[in-house]
Design a protein around this motif. Sequence first.
Motif, PDB file in Angstrom:
ATOM      1  N   GLY A 103       0.778  -1.224   0.000  1.00 50.26           N
ATOM      2  CA  GLY A 103       0.000   0.000   0.000  1.00 50.26           C
ATOM      3  C   GLY A 103       0.810   1.273   0.000  1.00 50.26           C
ATOM      4  O   GLY A 103       0.261   2.367  -0.118  1.00 50.26           O
ATOM      5  N   ILE A 104       2.118   1.167   0.133  1.00 51.07           N
ATOM      6  CA  ILE A 104       2.996   2.341   0.146  1.00 51.07           C
ATOM      7  C   ILE A 104       3.718   2.436  -1.192  1.00 51.07           C
ATOM      8  O   ILE A 104       4.242   1.451  -1.697  1.00 51.07           O
ATOM      9  N   THR A 105       3.733   3.627  -1.747  1.00 54.41           N
ATOM     10  CA  THR A 105       4.470   3.893  -2.976  1.00 54.41           C
ATOM     11  C   THR A 105       5.504   4.959  -2.652  1.00 54.41           C
ATOM     12  O   THR A 105       5.192   5.941  -1.983  1.00 54.41           O
ATOM     13  N   ALA A 106       6.719   4.768  -3.122  1.00 54.66           N
ATOM     14  CA  ALA A 106       7.769   5.752  -2.839  1.00 54.66           C
ATOM     15  C   ALA A 106       8.791   5.755  -3.957  1.00 54.66           C
ATOM     16  O   ALA A 106       8.888   4.816  -4.747  1.00 54.66           O
ATOM     17  N   SER A 107       9.540   6.817  -3.984  1.00 50.32           N
ATOM     18  CA  SER A 107      10.633   6.953  -4.938  1.00 50.32           C
ATOM     19  C   SER A 107      11.749   7.708  -4.230  1.00 50.32           C
ATOM     20  O   SER A 107      11.494   8.588  -3.418  1.00 50.32           O
ATOM     21  N   LEU A 108      12.967   7.347  -4.537  1.00 52.12           N
ATOM     22  CA  LEU A 108      14.102   8.111  -4.028  1.00 52.12           C
ATOM     23  C   LEU A 108      15.112   8.265  -5.135  1.00 52.12           C
ATOM     24  O   LEU A 108      15.162   7.471  -6.070  1.00 52.12           O
ATOM     25  N   ALA A 109      15.863   9.331  -5.049  1.00 52.25           N
ATOM     26  CA  ALA A 109      16.902   9.605  -6.039  1.00 52.25           C
ATOM     27  C   ALA A 109      18.033  10.337  -5.346  1.00 52.25           C
ATOM     28  O   ALA A 109      17.851  10.964  -4.301  1.00 52.25           O
ATOM     29  N   HIS A 110      19.195  10.250  -5.931  1.00 53.04           N
ATOM     30  CA  HIS A 110      20.350  10.955  -5.372  1.00 53.04           C
ATOM     31  C   HIS A 110      21.366  11.207  -6.461  1.00 53.04           C
ATOM     32  O   HIS A 110      21.383  10.557  -7.494  1.00 53.04           O
ATOM     33  N   ASP A 111      22.200  12.195  -6.191  1.00 55.08           N
ATOM     34  CA  ASP A 111      23.387  12.412  -6.999  1.00 55.08           C
ATOM     35  C   ASP A 111      24.541  12.530  -6.015  1.00 55.08           C
ATOM     36  O   ASP A 111      24.429  12.052  -4.886  1.00 55.08           O
ATOM     37  N   ASP A 112      25.626  13.144  -6.401  1.00 54.17           N
ATOM     38  CA  ASP A 112      26.761  13.237  -5.489  1.00 54.17           C
ATOM     39  C   ASP A 112      26.510  14.153  -4.299  1.00 54.17           C
ATOM     40  O   ASP A 112      27.206  14.059  -3.292  1.00 54.17           O
ATOM     41  N   ASP A 113      25.518  15.050  -4.412  1.00 58.03           N
ATOM     42  CA  ASP A 113      25.327  16.069  -3.390  1.00 58.03           C
ATOM     43  C   ASP A 113      24.068  15.935  -2.545  1.00 58.03           C
ATOM     44  O   ASP A 113      24.066  16.321  -1.381  1.00 58.03           O
ATOM     45  N   VAL A 114      22.977  15.464  -3.129  1.00 54.86           N
ATOM     46  CA  VAL A 114      21.707  15.477  -2.414  1.00 54.86           C
ATOM     47  C   VAL A 114      20.903  14.213  -2.705  1.00 54.86           C
ATOM     48  O   VAL A 114      20.993  13.643  -3.785  1.00 54.86           O
ATOM     49  N   ALA A 115      20.136  13.791  -1.700  1.00 53.72           N
ATOM     50  CA  ALA A 115      19.176  12.700  -1.850  1.00 53.72           C
ATOM     51  C   ALA A 115      17.792  13.291  -1.625  1.00 53.72           C
ATOM     52  O   ALA A 115      17.616  14.160  -0.771  1.00 53.72           O
ATOM     53  N   VAL A 116      16.813  12.842  -2.412  1.00 55.58           N
ATOM     54  CA  VAL A 116      15.431  13.281  -2.257  1.00 55.58           C
ATOM     55  C   VAL A 116      14.530  12.056  -2.243  1.00 55.58           C
ATOM     56  O   VAL A 116      14.878  11.013  -2.809  1.00 55.58           O
ATOM     57  N   SER A 117      13.382  12.194  -1.598  1.00 56.40           N
ATOM     58  CA  SER A 117      12.445  11.089  -1.527  1.00 56.40           C
ATOM     59  C   SER A 117      11.031  11.626  -1.464  1.00 56.40           C
ATOM     60  O   SER A 117      10.776  12.677  -0.874  1.00 56.40           O
ATOM     61  N   VAL A 118      10.111  10.886  -2.097  1.00 55.12           N
ATOM     62  CA  VAL A 118       8.687  11.149  -1.991  1.00 55.12           C
ATOM     63  C   VAL A 118       8.005   9.824  -1.673  1.00 55.12           C
ATOM     64  O   VAL A 118       8.459   8.764  -2.094  1.00 55.12           O
TER      65      VAL A 118
END
Length: 142
Positions: free
Chosen positions: A93-108
Amino acid sequence: MSEAAGVDDVAVARALRRLLDESGHHDVFSGARAVWDAPVHPGEQVLVHGVVARVRWQTATGRLLLREVLRTMGVVTGPILRTTGGRPALPAGITASLAHDDDVAVSVAGAGPNLAIGVDVEPALPLPAEIVDEVVVSAGDR
């Protein structure tokens, strides 16, 4: 601002929240963190075994952030492994995504039927004129 990578992760988190709100996604949770030498969750060691330090930092920071985002939703999780398709393995029931590069990680992350979300990190460079209308959400972002 996080000193870890010299990136203003608070500003990134605010911008991500603003984009979600402007697009009507008030029920999607988000966050951002500067990539740093975050501790690897013991259950996630398999994800970073034998990788270079930079990839270990990105993986650990991204999953630490995703756990924080899930916690704001009231979802407590242990290690976040990968599905065979490479996406984070999450509770039903949970949907998520994460991404990163050399400087920052983000998630929803969010919950609900038919929820499809994704996030990516790209360099802060001017967009080619021919794609601006396809990717810019508001006039203030031009």
